[in-house]
Design a protein around this motif. Sequence first.
Motif, PDB file in Angstrom:
ATOM      1  N   GLU A 151      -1.007  12.533 -15.778  1.00 39.45           N
ATOM      2  CA  GLU A 151      -0.325  13.009 -16.984  1.00 39.45           C
ATOM      3  C   GLU A 151       1.188  12.825 -16.946  1.00 39.45           C
ATOM      4  N   LYS A 152       1.819  13.268 -15.856  1.00 42.50           N
ATOM      5  CA  LYS A 152       3.284  13.296 -15.828  1.00 42.50           C
ATOM      6  C   LYS A 152       3.772  13.640 -14.424  1.00 42.50           C
ATOM      7  N   LEU A 153       5.097  13.713 -14.292  1.00 39.61           N
ATOM      8  CA  LEU A 153       5.730  14.252 -13.083  1.00 39.61           C
ATOM      9  C   LEU A 153       6.231  15.667 -13.375  1.00 39.61           C
ATOM     10  N   ASN A 154       6.208  16.519 -12.349  1.00 37.41           N
ATOM     11  CA  ASN A 154       6.812  17.839 -12.526  1.00 37.41           C
ATOM     12  C   ASN A 154       8.292  17.775 -12.161  1.00 37.41           C
ATOM     13  N   LYS A 198       9.834  18.552  -9.609  1.00 41.77           N
ATOM     14  CA  LYS A 198      10.109  18.131  -8.231  1.00 41.77           C
ATOM     15  C   LYS A 198       9.738  16.670  -7.985  1.00 41.77           C
ATOM     16  N   GLY A 199       9.286  15.989  -9.016  1.00 43.06           N
ATOM     17  CA  GLY A 199       8.923  14.589  -8.860  1.00 43.06           C
ATOM     18  C   GLY A 199       7.531  14.360  -8.325  1.00 43.06           C
ATOM     19  N   TYR A 200       6.672  15.388  -8.384  1.00 43.66           N
ATOM     20  CA  TYR A 200       5.291  15.244  -7.950  1.00 43.66           C
ATOM     21  C   TYR A 200       4.397  14.921  -9.150  1.00 43.66           C
ATOM     22  N   ILE A 201       3.354  14.125  -8.894  1.00 44.00           N
ATOM     23  CA  ILE A 201       2.424  13.758  -9.952  1.00 44.00           C
ATOM     24  C   ILE A 201       1.548  14.951 -10.324  1.00 44.00           C
ATOM     25  N   VAL A 202       1.361  15.153 -11.636  1.00 36.08           N
ATOM     26  CA  VAL A 202       0.532  16.233 -12.169  1.00 36.08           C
ATOM     27  C   VAL A 202      -0.639  15.616 -12.959  1.00 36.08           C
ATOM     28  N   PRO A 203      -1.908  15.985 -12.687  1.00 34.63           N
ATOM     29  CA  PRO A 203      -2.345  16.982 -11.704  1.00 34.63           C
ATOM     30  C   PRO A 203      -2.261  16.512 -10.258  1.00 34.63           C
ATOM     31  N   GLY A 204      -2.308  15.204 -10.034  1.00 34.61           N
ATOM     32  CA  GLY A 204      -2.063  14.660  -8.710  1.00 34.61           C
ATOM     33  C   GLY A 204      -3.050  15.117  -7.655  1.00 34.61           C
ATOM     34  N   LEU A 205      -2.583  15.064  -6.405  1.00 36.95           N
ATOM     35  CA  LEU A 205      -3.392  15.532  -5.287  1.00 36.95           C
ATOM     36  C   LEU A 205      -2.538  16.141  -4.181  1.00 36.95           C
ATOM     37  N   GLY A 206      -1.271  16.444  -4.524  1.00 41.97           N
ATOM     38  CA  GLY A 206      -0.361  16.999  -3.534  1.00 41.97           C
ATOM     39  C   GLY A 206       0.374  15.893  -2.791  1.00 41.97           C
ATOM     40  N   ASP A 207       0.891  16.217  -1.614  1.00 41.30           N
ATOM     41  CA  ASP A 207       1.599  15.244  -0.775  1.00 41.30           C
ATOM     42  C   ASP A 207       0.574  14.452   0.025  1.00 41.30           C
ATOM     43  N   ALA A 208       0.443  13.164  -0.283  1.00 40.79           N
ATOM     44  CA  ALA A 208      -0.605  12.357   0.354  1.00 40.79           C
ATOM     45  C   ALA A 208      -0.421  12.268   1.861  1.00 40.79           C
ATOM     46  N   GLY A 209       0.835  12.127   2.313  1.00 41.54           N
ATOM     47  CA  GLY A 209       1.089  12.046   3.746  1.00 41.54           C
ATOM     48  C   GLY A 209       0.668  13.301   4.475  1.00 41.54           C
ATOM     49  N   LEU A 232       0.837  -1.195   0.000  1.00 38.08           N
ATOM     50  CA  LEU A 232       0.000   0.000   0.000  1.00 38.08           C
ATOM     51  C   LEU A 232       0.873   1.246   0.000  1.00 38.08           C
ATOM     52  N   ASP A 233       0.726   2.065  -1.028  1.00 36.11           N
ATOM     53  CA  ASP A 233       1.444   3.335  -1.122  1.00 36.11           C
ATOM     54  C   ASP A 233       0.591   4.269  -1.975  1.00 36.11           C
ATOM     55  N   PRO A 234       0.196   5.436  -1.447  1.00 30.51           N
ATOM     56  CA  PRO A 234      -0.760   6.268  -2.172  1.00 30.51           C
ATOM     57  C   PRO A 234      -0.313   6.701  -3.559  1.00 30.51           C
ATOM     58  N   MET A 235       0.995   6.999  -3.726  1.00 26.04           N
ATOM     59  CA  MET A 235       1.447   7.608  -4.965  1.00 26.04           C
ATOM     60  C   MET A 235       2.561   6.799  -5.616  1.00 26.04           C
ATOM     61  N   LEU A 236       2.356   6.405  -6.856  1.00 27.42           N
ATOM     62  CA  LEU A 236       3.432   5.830  -7.667  1.00 27.42           C
ATOM     63  C   LEU A 236       3.938   6.960  -8.552  1.00 27.42           C
ATOM     64  N   ALA A 237       4.935   7.661  -8.044  1.00 26.09           N
ATOM     65  CA  ALA A 237       5.450   8.854  -8.729  1.00 26.09           C
ATOM     66  C   ALA A 237       6.698   8.499  -9.537  1.00 26.09           C
ATOM     67  N   THR A 238       7.881   8.607  -8.921  1.00 17.53           N
ATOM     68  CA  THR A 238       9.103   8.254  -9.653  1.00 17.53           C
ATOM     69  C   THR A 238       9.286   6.746  -9.754  1.00 17.53           C
ATOM     70  N   GLY A 239       8.648   6.005  -8.856  1.00 19.04           N
ATOM     71  CA  GLY A 239       8.769   4.554  -8.857  1.00 19.04           C
ATOM     72  C   GLY A 239       9.896   4.039  -7.990  1.00 19.04           C
ATOM     73  N   GLY A 240      10.743   4.937  -7.487  1.00 20.29           N
ATOM     74  CA  GLY A 240      11.894   4.494  -6.706  1.00 20.29           C
ATOM     75  C   GLY A 240      11.518   3.782  -5.423  1.00 20.29           C
ATOM     76  N   THR A 241      10.543   4.329  -4.690  1.00 16.28           N
ATOM     77  CA  THR A 241      10.142   3.725  -3.418  1.00 16.28           C
ATOM     78  C   THR A 241       9.547   2.343  -3.626  1.00 16.28           C
ATOM     79  N   LEU A 242       8.632   2.237  -4.565  1.00 16.51           N
ATOM     80  CA  LEU A 242       7.989   0.944  -4.783  1.00 16.51           C
ATOM     81  C   LEU A 242       8.941  -0.074  -5.397  1.00 16.51           C
ATOM     82  N   SER A 243       9.861   0.372  -6.224  1.00 18.67           N
ATOM     83  CA  SER A 243      10.863  -0.541  -6.774  1.00 18.67           C
ATOM     84  C   SER A 243      11.708  -1.135  -5.650  1.00 18.67           C
ATOM     85  N   ALA A 244      12.119  -0.280  -4.717  1.00 18.06           N
ATOM     86  CA  ALA A 244      12.919  -0.749  -3.579  1.00 18.06           C
ATOM     87  C   ALA A 244      12.102  -1.677  -2.692  1.00 18.06           C
TER      88      ALA A 244
END
Length: 213
Positions: free
Chosen positions: A189-192, A194-205, A129-141
């Motif tokens: 759509e993409k990452l900005n 800073k590595g945040y998802i666009v349009p996203g929802l901000g920092d989930a935490g 469980l992880d709210p955001m799959l952004a750069t993929g680094g966390t989930l890959s690890a």
Amino acid sequence: MRTHVVDHPLVAHKLTTLRDEQTDSPTFRRLADELVTLLAYEATREVRVARKEIVTPVAPTTGVKLARPKPLVVPILRAGLGMLDGMMRLLPTAEVGFLGMVRNEETLEASTYAERLPEDLAGRQCYVLDPMLATGGTLSAAISFLTERGADDITVICLLAAPEGCERLEADLAGVDIPVQVVTAAMDEKLNEKGYIVPGLGDAGDRLYGVAG
């Protein structure tokens, strides 16, 4: 790796309110909880079951029950904790482990700072469980961590995903020979920069628990 974007009007409705910057933390937590339960319904379609003989008030019949070893639910700290209740509502007999990972905001790479997991995950289905799959680094690890301990089937549940993160996972998992699935409410759509998802929802935490510090 398979990616499943859940196409359902209730999912889209709840996600729209989660995205809204006017949504306060209590409402965000409640909606995230409800949304995870909807995503978990899709994510557990291939949960392992075993036959079970029972007797109804009318006649004997054969049903199914969750197979052993029990599924393992692994929230990524801290934001993944906000998804745990919604997952356990659908899968209450699963076991729960925890994996603490932090992303370096300069390199965008993830490192593990805490874990509470069985040493041997052989034969276990894991639901991460992880709210955001952004750069993929966390989930890959996280996936690498679980496979090294023997997990043989991994499903990741995310509120949102970005194409760059999915591509990173695909590349990093090229040599992994176990089933890996990503279930998400939307592919954004993409990452900005800073590595945040666009349009996203901000920092989930931060939106779940407020800004700590």
